[in-house]
Motif scaffolding. Structure first.
Motif, PDB file in Angstrom:
ATOM      1  N   PRO A 113      -7.299 -11.111  -4.669  1.00  0.00           N
ATOM      2  CA  PRO A 113      -8.523 -10.310  -4.758  1.00  0.00           C
ATOM      3  C   PRO A 113      -9.224 -10.499  -6.092  1.00  0.00           C
ATOM      4  O   PRO A 113      -8.628 -10.933  -7.078  1.00  0.00           O
ATOM      5  N   ARG A 136      -0.502  -5.412  -5.628  1.00  0.00           N
ATOM      6  CA  ARG A 136      -0.351  -6.762  -5.087  1.00  0.00           C
ATOM      7  C   ARG A 136       0.490  -7.628  -6.016  1.00  0.00           C
ATOM      8  O   ARG A 136       0.312  -7.598  -7.233  1.00  0.00           O
ATOM      9  N   ASP A 183      -8.968   5.965  -3.617  1.00  0.00           N
ATOM     10  CA  ASP A 183      -9.647   4.893  -2.890  1.00  0.00           C
ATOM     11  C   ASP A 183      -8.934   3.550  -2.980  1.00  0.00           C
ATOM     12  O   ASP A 183      -9.399   2.564  -2.389  1.00  0.00           O
ATOM     13  N   ASP A 184      -7.813   3.489  -3.698  1.00  0.00           N
ATOM     14  CA  ASP A 184      -7.089   2.222  -3.809  1.00  0.00           C
ATOM     15  C   ASP A 184      -5.664   2.494  -4.262  1.00  0.00           C
ATOM     16  O   ASP A 184      -5.409   2.727  -5.442  1.00  0.00           O
ATOM     17  N   THR A 238      -3.055   0.320  -3.548  1.00  0.00           N
ATOM     18  CA  THR A 238      -2.365  -0.924  -3.205  1.00  0.00           C
ATOM     19  C   THR A 238      -2.009  -1.712  -4.458  1.00  0.00           C
ATOM     20  O   THR A 238      -2.860  -1.946  -5.323  1.00  0.00           O
ATOM     21  N   LEU A 258      -9.216  -3.834 -11.244  1.00  0.00           N
ATOM     22  CA  LEU A 258      -7.767  -3.986 -11.160  1.00  0.00           C
ATOM     23  C   LEU A 258      -7.192  -4.390 -12.513  1.00  0.00           C
ATOM     24  O   LEU A 258      -7.818  -5.115 -13.285  1.00  0.00           O
ATOM     25  N   THR A 311      -2.695  -4.210 -10.086  1.00  0.00           N
ATOM     26  CA  THR A 311      -2.583  -2.792  -9.773  1.00  0.00           C
ATOM     27  C   THR A 311      -3.910  -2.069 -10.027  1.00  0.00           C
ATOM     28  O   THR A 311      -4.691  -2.479 -10.877  1.00  0.00           O
ATOM     29  N   PRO A 312      -4.130  -0.980  -9.296  1.00  0.00           N
ATOM     30  CA  PRO A 312      -5.246  -0.099  -9.662  1.00  0.00           C
ATOM     31  C   PRO A 312      -4.901   0.646 -10.944  1.00  0.00           C
ATOM     32  O   PRO A 312      -3.754   0.616 -11.408  1.00  0.00           O
ATOM     33  N   GLU A 355       0.844  -1.194   0.000  1.00  0.00           N
ATOM     34  CA  GLU A 355       0.000   0.000   0.000  1.00  0.00           C
ATOM     35  C   GLU A 355       0.882   1.248   0.000  1.00  0.00           C
ATOM     36  O   GLU A 355       1.706   1.434   0.901  1.00  0.00           O
TER      37      GLU A 355
END
Length: 205
Positions: A176, A134, A129-130, A132, A181, A68-69, A8
Motif C-alpha cells: 500500500p 501489514r 478507520d484503519d 490493519t 502509515l 502500521t497505522p 486486520e
C-alpha cells in the motif's frame, strides 16, 4: 510480485505483551509472533505438505517491512482473575453436610474464590478507520502454489497475541501507499528490537 500479509484487528485493539516484559504492550506486532500463529494454524489443520513448504519459503525471505497505522497508548492496569478450576478431590467418608465438604465444594465456584491471581493485559488501540497491520516483502519471489498455501493457512488464524485479540489475515498483491502509515524497516542498529522469522523456526516450534 511483492508478498504482503495483512492482519486486520477486528476489535480495533492489539492485545499482546512485549517479549520479556508482560506489563508492556508489544508494538509493532513482531513478525515472529505472526509466524508462530501461522505454524499453529498449519499444525491444527493436520500439517498439510503444501502449507509446510510455503511456511519454509516464508522463513527464507528475511525480515519484512512492517506497515502500521498510527497507534495509540493505553495504561496497563492489574486485574485479578481466578486460577484454573479447582477440584474437590475424593470426599472419602466425610458427611455431605460437613464444613470440610462444603469448603471443598465452594472451591470450584469462581465467585467464592479468594485466591485470584494478578494479571495484566497490555494492549495497543488502533484507529477506527484503519486497524490493519501489514507485513510486506516488496522484493519477494514466491511461486503461485506457495502463495495459495500461505493464503489458506493465514485465513484460519483467528487471533494474534492474546486470545481476545481477534484478527482476519489475508494476502495482498501490492504494497500500500505509505500515506498515513508508519513503516518499520529492518536496521541492524535500529532503536526498536523486533523478533523476526529465521530459518528453522517452523521445526523449532
Amino acid at each position: 510480485m511483492p508478498l504482503v500479509i495483512a492482519c486486520e484487528f477486528l476489535t480495533g485493539i492489539c492485545v499482546a505483551a512485549a517479549h520479556g516484559d508482560r506489563d508492556r504492550a508489544e508494538w509493532p506486532p513482531h513478525p515472529a509472533r505472526l509466524y508462530s500463529a501461522l505454524v499453529a494454524s498449519w499444525a491444527d489443520a493436520g500439517e498439510p505438505d503444501d502449507e509446510r513448504t510455503a511456511l519454509d519459503v516464508l522463513e527464507q525471505l528475511g525480515p519484512p517491512v512492517i506497515m502500521t497505522p498510527a497507534a495509540g497508548r493505553r495504561d496497563v492496569a492489574t486485574q485479578y482473575v481466578p486460577p484454573n478450576d479447582a477440584s474437590i478431590g475424593k470426599l472419602g467418608s466425610a458427611l455431605p453436610g460437613s464444613a470440610k465438604v462444603l469448603k471443598a465444594a465452594a472451591a470450584v465456584v469462581p465467585a467464592l474464590r479468594s485466591n485470584r491471581q494478578p494479571r495484566t493485559f497490555p494492549s495497543t488501540p488502533l484507529p477506527d478507520d484503519d486497524a490493519t497491520v501489514r507485513f510486506a516483502w516488496p522484493d519477494a519471489t514466491v511461486d503461485p502454489a506457495a502463495r495459495i498455501a500461505l493464503a489458506q493457512v493465514a485465513a484460519r488464524v483467528s487471533y494474534l497475541g492474546h486470545s481476545s485479540s481477534l484478527v482476519r489475515i489475508a494476502l495482498e498483491d501490492a504494497v500500500p501507499t505509505t500515506n498515513g502509515l508508519q513503516q518499520w524497516r529492518p536496521m541492524p542498529e535500529g532503536p526498536t528490537q523486533v523478533r523476526v522469522i529465521t530459518p528453522g523456526r517452523r521445526q523449532t516450534l
